[in-house]
Motif scaffolding. Structure first.
Motif, PDB file in Angstrom:
ATOM      1  N   ARG A  14       0.831  -1.202   0.000  1.00  0.00           N
ATOM      2  CA  ARG A  14       0.000   0.000   0.000  1.00  0.00           C
ATOM      3  C   ARG A  14       0.869   1.257   0.000  1.00  0.00           C
ATOM      4  O   ARG A  14       0.581   2.226  -0.704  1.00  0.00           O
ATOM      5  N   LEU A  15       1.934   1.235   0.798  1.00  0.00           N
ATOM      6  CA  LEU A  15       2.829   2.387   0.870  1.00  0.00           C
ATOM      7  C   LEU A  15       3.508   2.644  -0.471  1.00  0.00           C
ATOM      8  O   LEU A  15       3.585   3.794  -0.940  1.00  0.00           O
ATOM      9  N   GLU A  17       2.532   1.665  -3.517  1.00  0.00           N
ATOM     10  CA  GLU A  17       1.565   2.066  -4.538  1.00  0.00           C
ATOM     11  C   GLU A  17       1.114   3.503  -4.327  1.00  0.00           C
ATOM     12  O   GLU A  17       0.895   4.244  -5.289  1.00  0.00           O
ATOM     13  N   ARG A  18       0.971   3.898  -3.071  1.00  0.00           N
ATOM     14  CA  ARG A  18       0.589   5.278  -2.779  1.00  0.00           C
ATOM     15  C   ARG A  18       1.660   6.253  -3.266  1.00  0.00           C
ATOM     16  O   ARG A  18       1.360   7.373  -3.682  1.00  0.00           O
ATOM     17  N   ALA A  19       2.921   5.819  -3.227  1.00  0.00           N
ATOM     18  CA  ALA A  19       4.016   6.664  -3.695  1.00  0.00           C
ATOM     19  C   ALA A  19       4.160   6.644  -5.210  1.00  0.00           C
ATOM     20  O   ALA A  19       5.022   7.340  -5.763  1.00  0.00           O
ATOM     21  N   ASP A  75       1.415  13.579   4.525  1.00  0.00           N
ATOM     22  CA  ASP A  75       1.267  14.064   3.153  1.00  0.00           C
ATOM     23  C   ASP A  75       0.283  15.225   3.093  1.00  0.00           C
ATOM     24  O   ASP A  75      -0.915  15.050   3.308  1.00  0.00           O
TER      25      ASP A  75
END
Length: 236
Positions: A14-15, A17-19, A75
């Motif tokens: 998740r981390l 892909e979020r980036a 963020d």
């Protein structure tokens, strides 16, 4: 690249892909690898195998095997606050992130974009960089119209920015601990273009000034400016 299964691997996915990362398996083309494998021997083998391919590796919960670490991130795009512990304590980084999430306004990114749009008008209003820096520093002080943690009227200030006088303050330090600085003292250090100090003022205090501020050791207080000295009983 991400190797592993389970809760830790899912969290890293998740981390990543979020980036904006394209997450691939071991057969994919990558430059970085995150290994979320619980079995010690299997994880170590994966680290050695991927390093041999020239990849930089992050092994979850094994800081001694990491070529890089993944910080906890607050963020407020385009503003990003990253909290890292070098892999020593992900829990501490997460706890700090949660506290900062509550402190940093959701609209901070919009304020940053407004400052970017206003950069040319600010340069025209304050052609001298030091004057511009002082004006922005005063506006961003606690309670100011641009206070990053406040809800001031940034739009009104940017429409008619106010100048700020150069800091003039003599600080008698009762402690060598920078955490004992008052808010006014810390603000003066952060905004000063030149910092005058008597020998004996500890580096930890001087480091609270801007990195590009000139630091001048002297026994004679200046006519104007920020001057630091230790209280006699502390210096003794």
């Amino acid at each position: 690249m991400l190797l592993g299964e389970g809760e830790a691997a899912d969290a890293k996915r998740r981390l990543l892909e979020r980036a904006g990362a394209a997450v691939v398996g071991e057969e994919g083309n990558a430059r970085l690898a995150v290994i979320a494998i619980e079995d010690e021997a299997e994880a170590l083998a994966a680290v050695e195998r991927l390093r041999a391919r020239g990849l930089l590796v992050n092994a979850v919960d094994r800081p001694e095997l990491c070529d890089f670490t993944l910080p906890a991130v607050v963020d407020r795009a385009p503003v990003l606050v990253a909290i890292g512990t070098g892999g020593v304590s992900a829990g501490l980084a997460a706890a700090l992130r949660q506290r900062l999430e509550a402190l940093i306004p959701a609209g901070l990114g919009e304020r940053a974009r407004a400052l970017f749009v206003a950069r040319d008008s600010l340069r025209a209003r304050f052609p001298d960089p030091a004057a511009r820096r002082r004006a922005l520093g005063a506006a961003m002080a606690p309670g100011g119209p641009l206070d990053p943690l406040g809800e001031g009227d940034a739009e009104a200030w940017l429409a008619d920015p106010e100048p700020a006088e150069p800091a003039s303050l003599r600080i008698m330090l009762a402690s060598p601990d920078p955490d004992d600085l008052t808010l006014r003292q810390a603000r003066a250090l952060a905004n000063a273009d030149r910092l005058y100090y008597r020998p004996g003022v500890p580096p930890a205090i001087l480091s609270r000034a801007r990195a590009d501020a000139e630091r001048i050791a002297t026994d004679r207080p200046p006519a104007a400016g920020v001057f630091l000295e230790m209280a006699p009983e502390t210096a003794a």
